[in-house]
Structures are given as structure tokens and as C-alpha cells.
Design an enzyme around this catalytic site. Structure first.
Site, PDB file in Angstrom:
ATOM      1  N   GLU A 129      -9.645 -10.387  -7.717  1.00 32.10           N
ATOM      2  CA  GLU A 129      -8.619  -9.354  -7.508  1.00 32.10           C
ATOM      3  C   GLU A 129      -7.424  -9.541  -8.449  1.00 32.10           C
ATOM      4  O   GLU A 129      -6.846  -8.566  -8.913  1.00 32.10           O
ATOM      5  CB  GLU A 129      -8.189  -9.360  -6.040  1.00 32.10           C
ATOM      6  CG  GLU A 129      -9.315  -8.878  -5.126  1.00 32.10           C
ATOM      7  CD  GLU A 129      -8.973  -8.967  -3.643  1.00 32.10           C
ATOM      8  OE1 GLU A 129      -7.874  -9.443  -3.290  1.00 32.10           O
ATOM      9  OE2 GLU A 129      -9.826  -8.540  -2.834  1.00 32.10           O
ATOM     10  N   ARG A 169      -2.284 -14.226   4.503  1.00 32.92           N
ATOM     11  CA  ARG A 169      -3.027 -13.572   5.588  1.00 32.92           C
ATOM     12  C   ARG A 169      -2.254 -13.698   6.910  1.00 32.92           C
ATOM     13  O   ARG A 169      -2.228 -12.767   7.702  1.00 32.92           O
ATOM     14  CB  ARG A 169      -4.431 -14.174   5.738  1.00 32.92           C
ATOM     15  CG  ARG A 169      -5.378 -13.952   4.543  1.00 32.92           C
ATOM     16  CD  ARG A 169      -5.825 -12.536   4.317  1.00 32.92           C
ATOM     17  NE  ARG A 169      -6.426 -11.910   5.457  1.00 32.92           N
ATOM     18  CZ  ARG A 169      -7.118 -10.757   5.393  1.00 32.92           C
ATOM     19  NH1 ARG A 169      -7.302 -10.135   4.220  1.00 32.92           N
ATOM     20  NH2 ARG A 169      -7.600 -10.214   6.470  1.00 32.92           N
ATOM     21  N   ASN A 194      -2.169   0.389   6.686  1.00 34.63           N
ATOM     22  CA  ASN A 194      -1.638  -0.850   7.262  1.00 34.63           C
ATOM     23  C   ASN A 194      -0.756  -1.646   6.296  1.00 34.63           C
ATOM     24  O   ASN A 194      -0.612  -2.856   6.412  1.00 34.63           O
ATOM     25  CB  ASN A 194      -2.776  -1.692   7.853  1.00 34.63           C
ATOM     26  CG  ASN A 194      -3.795  -2.094   6.813  1.00 34.63           C
ATOM     27  OD1 ASN A 194      -3.664  -1.761   5.642  1.00 34.63           O
ATOM     28  ND2 ASN A 194      -4.809  -2.825   7.245  1.00 34.63           N
ATOM     29  N   HIS A 219      -2.186  -5.420   1.520  1.00 39.12           N
ATOM     30  CA  HIS A 219      -3.477  -6.078   1.279  1.00 39.12           C
ATOM     31  C   HIS A 219      -3.231  -7.538   0.923  1.00 39.12           C
ATOM     32  O   HIS A 219      -2.236  -7.856   0.261  1.00 39.12           O
ATOM     33  CB  HIS A 219      -4.205  -5.409   0.103  1.00 39.12           C
ATOM     34  CG  HIS A 219      -5.392  -6.197  -0.385  1.00 39.12           C
ATOM     35  ND1 HIS A 219      -6.639  -6.077   0.184  1.00 39.12           N
ATOM     36  CD2 HIS A 219      -5.498  -7.145  -1.356  1.00 39.12           C
ATOM     37  CE1 HIS A 219      -7.466  -6.928  -0.436  1.00 39.12           C
ATOM     38  NE2 HIS A 219      -6.800  -7.574  -1.368  1.00 39.12           N
ATOM     39  N   TYR A 271     -12.358  -1.827  -3.943  1.00 40.39           N
ATOM     40  CA  TYR A 271     -12.909  -1.991  -2.590  1.00 40.39           C
ATOM     41  C   TYR A 271     -14.434  -1.880  -2.557  1.00 40.39           C
ATOM     42  O   TYR A 271     -15.002  -1.581  -1.503  1.00 40.39           O
ATOM     43  CB  TYR A 271     -12.291  -0.960  -1.643  1.00 40.39           C
ATOM     44  CG  TYR A 271     -10.913  -1.336  -1.145  1.00 40.39           C
ATOM     45  CD1 TYR A 271     -10.704  -2.459  -0.336  1.00 40.39           C
ATOM     46  CD2 TYR A 271      -9.792  -0.558  -1.459  1.00 40.39           C
ATOM     47  CE1 TYR A 271      -9.445  -2.795   0.133  1.00 40.39           C
ATOM     48  CE2 TYR A 271      -8.519  -0.886  -0.984  1.00 40.39           C
ATOM     49  CZ  TYR A 271      -8.371  -2.007  -0.190  1.00 40.39           C
ATOM     50  OH  TYR A 271      -7.120  -2.338   0.285  1.00 40.39           O
ATOM     51  N   ARG A 303       2.256  -6.305   9.184  1.00 44.55           N
ATOM     52  CA  ARG A 303       1.519  -5.176   9.764  1.00 44.55           C
ATOM     53  C   ARG A 303       2.063  -4.788  11.129  1.00 44.55           C
ATOM     54  O   ARG A 303       2.146  -3.599  11.461  1.00 44.55           O
ATOM     55  CB  ARG A 303       0.024  -5.485   9.784  1.00 44.55           C
ATOM     56  CG  ARG A 303      -0.594  -5.314   8.384  1.00 44.55           C
ATOM     57  CD  ARG A 303      -1.956  -5.923   8.280  1.00 44.55           C
ATOM     58  NE  ARG A 303      -2.678  -5.473   7.089  1.00 44.55           N
ATOM     59  CZ  ARG A 303      -3.834  -6.003   6.686  1.00 44.55           C
ATOM     60  NH1 ARG A 303      -4.393  -6.978   7.390  1.00 44.55           N
ATOM     61  NH2 ARG A 303      -4.429  -5.551   5.604  1.00 44.55           N
ATOM     62  N   THR A 338      -5.731  -6.887  10.649  1.00 46.47           N
ATOM     63  CA  THR A 338      -6.002  -5.601   9.994  1.00 46.47           C
ATOM     64  C   THR A 338      -5.496  -4.433  10.840  1.00 46.47           C
ATOM     65  O   THR A 338      -4.869  -3.507  10.316  1.00 46.47           O
ATOM     66  CB  THR A 338      -7.526  -5.455   9.773  1.00 46.47           C
ATOM     67  OG1 THR A 338      -8.002  -6.622   9.099  1.00 46.47           O
ATOM     68  CG2 THR A 338      -7.848  -4.213   8.965  1.00 46.47           C
ATOM     69  N   PHE A 355     -15.472   3.670   6.690  1.00 47.09           N
ATOM     70  CA  PHE A 355     -14.114   4.036   6.281  1.00 47.09           C
ATOM     71  C   PHE A 355     -13.909   4.014   4.768  1.00 47.09           C
ATOM     72  O   PHE A 355     -12.796   4.249   4.287  1.00 47.09           O
ATOM     73  CB  PHE A 355     -13.089   3.123   6.968  1.00 47.09           C
ATOM     74  CG  PHE A 355     -13.291   1.642   6.739  1.00 47.09           C
ATOM     75  CD1 PHE A 355     -12.857   1.028   5.569  1.00 47.09           C
ATOM     76  CD2 PHE A 355     -13.913   0.855   7.708  1.00 47.09           C
ATOM     77  CE1 PHE A 355     -13.036  -0.333   5.358  1.00 47.09           C
ATOM     78  CE2 PHE A 355     -14.104  -0.510   7.500  1.00 47.09           C
ATOM     79  CZ  PHE A 355     -13.659  -1.102   6.320  1.00 47.09           C
ATOM     80  N   LYS A 393       0.823  -1.214   0.000  1.00 51.27           N
ATOM     81  CA  LYS A 393       0.000   0.000   0.000  1.00 51.27           C
ATOM     82  C   LYS A 393       0.863   1.273   0.000  1.00 51.27           C
ATOM     83  O   LYS A 393       2.070   1.216   0.272  1.00 51.27           O
ATOM     84  CB  LYS A 393      -0.953  -0.051   1.202  1.00 51.27           C
ATOM     85  CG  LYS A 393      -2.017  -1.159   1.097  1.00 51.27           C
ATOM     86  CD  LYS A 393      -2.978  -1.109   2.277  1.00 51.27           C
ATOM     87  CE  LYS A 393      -4.074  -2.151   2.135  1.00 51.27           C
ATOM     88  NZ  LYS A 393      -5.035  -2.060   3.279  1.00 51.27           N
TER      89      LYS A 393
HETATM   90  P1  IDP Z   1      -8.100  -6.624   5.528  1.00 49.19           P
HETATM   91  O1  IDP Z   1      -7.251  -5.695   4.663  1.00 49.19           O
HETATM   92  O2  IDP Z   1      -7.322  -7.122   6.729  1.00 49.19           O
HETATM   93  O3  IDP Z   1      -8.723  -7.745   4.728  1.00 49.19           O
HETATM   94  P2  IDP Z   1     -10.725  -5.346   5.554  1.00 49.19           P
HETATM   95  O4  IDP Z   1     -11.702  -5.467   6.653  1.00 49.19           O
HETATM   96  O5  IDP Z   1     -10.997  -6.094   4.284  1.00 49.19           O
HETATM   97  O6  IDP Z   1      -9.283  -5.728   6.139  1.00 49.19           O
HETATM   98  O7  IDP Z   1     -10.571  -3.788   5.233  1.00 49.19           O
HETATM   99  C1  IDP Z   1      -9.935  -3.351   4.062  1.00 49.19           C
HETATM  100  C2  IDP Z   1      -9.018  -2.213   4.417  1.00 49.19           C
HETATM  101  O8  IDP Z   1      -9.806  -1.120   4.884  1.00 49.19           O
HETATM  102  C3  IDP Z   1      -8.033  -2.489   5.568  1.00 49.19           C
HETATM  103  O9  IDP Z   1      -6.871  -3.188   5.169  1.00 49.19           O
HETATM  104  C4  IDP Z   1      -7.715  -1.084   6.028  1.00 49.19           C
HETATM  105  O10 IDP Z   1      -6.791  -0.418   5.144  1.00 49.19           O
HETATM  106  C5  IDP Z   1      -9.079  -0.422   5.907  1.00 49.19           C
HETATM  107  N1  IDP Z   1      -9.844  -0.526   7.162  1.00 49.19           N
HETATM  108  C6  IDP Z   1     -10.440  -1.616   7.690  1.00 49.19           C
HETATM  109  N2  IDP Z   1     -11.052  -1.347   8.849  1.00 49.19           N
HETATM  110  C7  IDP Z   1     -10.845  -0.029   9.055  1.00 49.19           C
HETATM  111  C8  IDP Z   1     -11.244   0.866  10.118  1.00 49.19           C
HETATM  112  O11 IDP Z   1     -11.901   0.493  11.087  1.00 49.19           O
HETATM  113  N3  IDP Z   1     -10.846   2.166   9.986  1.00 49.19           N
HETATM  114  C9  IDP Z   1     -10.111   2.610   8.916  1.00 49.19           C
HETATM  115  N4  IDP Z   1      -9.728   1.806   7.920  1.00 49.19           N
HETATM  116  C10 IDP Z   1     -10.088   0.499   7.985  1.00 49.19           C
HETATM  117 MG    MG Z   2     -10.136  -7.639   3.201  1.00 56.56          MG
END
Ligand code: IDP
Ligand code: MG
Length: 138
Positions: A126, A85, A112, A115, A49, A102, A91, A57, A9
Site C-alpha cells: 500500500e 489499527r 468509516n 484506512h 481494494y 472511527r 471497521t 460491498f 477517507k
Molecule cells: P478495515 O478498513 O477495517 O481493514 P476491511 O474489512 O478491510 O476493513 O474493509 C475495507 C473497507 O471496506 C472498510 O474500511 C469499509 O470502508 C468497507 N467495508 C467493510 N465491510 C463493509 C460492509 O459490511 N459494508 C460496507 N462497507 C464495508
Molecule cells: Mg482492511
């Protein structure tokens, strides 16, 4: 053998972490079979997304993903989806296991660093979002 998609990212690319993160993926048995550096438009980020469009968010996330270039890669290996993962970590970096990408590099729950696809169907979608058949040497 399984394939998955990863994105390094904008926060991580900006801090010159491409090589360090790719090395950690390779050290965990994931083979890089396609790779490129791209800059997402707002439309690209919104489409990628789209599953999160109702989340609070979504706007902030899709803005952030356009703030600088990203590196997208297809990774292959035994159980590549779950391996990636677990190498990524949770996350929210505050909850990520020590040593995960992370835990090491993420700035916060949004910025973070990486992805990873979460299931076979999302991995297929994807991968084809970013790479064509020629690039995947099918
Ligand atoms: P993941 O990347 O671990 O699969 P997802 O729930 O799919 O997590 O969320 C996608 C992306 O959205 C996250 O990697 C992060 O960049 C962002 N994100 C997820 N939850 C939050 C939040 O609570 N606040 C701000 N950004 C978030
Ligand atoms: Mg995800």
C-alpha cells in the site's frame, strides 16, 4: 521501527477533519513521514481494494472512495501497524471502542473515515501504491 499506510477517507476530508485526525495519530506516537491529498479514480480504488473484489460491498466501496479527495500518509513508529489499527477502532463504528477515530467520526461501516494497513506485507504494497522512493527519502 515500522511503517504503515493510512488514508483519511472522503467522508472525513469533506467534513474538514484532516487536521483533527492527523493530530490524533501524532498524539499516539505515529510520525508522519510522507503525506499528500489526492483524488482516486475508479480504477485506482479498484486496484487499491482488489483484495476485496469478491465482497458484496466492493462496488459501493470503490464508488465511495472516488466521491471526493482523500489524504494518504505513511506513518512510522514502534509497531506502527497495530498502533494505527487500535487508534482507528473497529471497521464498524458501532463496534469501535470509545475515543477511537472511527467511534468519533465514522458515519457507518462503509463511510468509516480512515484506512490502515493490516499487516507488514499489505503495508509495503500500500505504501508503494501511493509513494515513490524519493518521497520516502530512502
Ligand atoms: P478495515 O478498513 O477495517 O481493514 P476491511 O474489512 O478491510 O476493513 O474493509 C475495507 C473497507 O471496506 C472498510 O474500511 C469499509 O470502508 C468497507 N467495508 C467493510 N465491510 C463493509 C460492509 O459490511 N459494508 C460496507 N462497507 C464495508
Ligand atoms: Mg482492511
Amino acid at each position: 521501527m515500522e511503517r504503515t499506510l493510512t488514508i483519511i477517507k472522503p467522508d472525513a476530508v469533506a467534513r474538514n477533519l484532516i487536521g483533527t485526525i492527523l493530530a490524533q495519530l501524532e498524539q499516539n506516537g505515529l510520525r508522519i513521514i510522507a503525506l499528500k491529498r489526492v483524488r482516486l479514480t475508479k480504477k485506482d480504488a479498484e486496484a487499491f481494494y482488489a483484495v476485496h473484489r469478491e465482497r458484496p460491498f466492493y462496488k459501493s466501496l470503490t464508488d465511495y472512495m472516488t466521491t471526493g479527495p482523500v489524504v494518504v500518509a505513511v506513518l512510522e513508529g514502534e509497531q506502527a501497524i497495530s498502533t494505527l489499527r487500535s487508534v482507528m477502532g473497529a471497521t464498524n463504528p458501532a463496534q469501535a471502542e470509545a475515543g477511537t477515530i472511527r467511534a468519533r467520526f465514522a458515519e457507518n461501516v462503509e463511510r468509516n473515515s480512515i484506512h490502515g494497513s493490516d499487516a507488514p506485507e499489505t503495508a509495503a504494497r500500500e505504501i508503494s501504491f501511493f509513494f515513490n522512493e524519493l518521497e520516502l527519502h530512502i
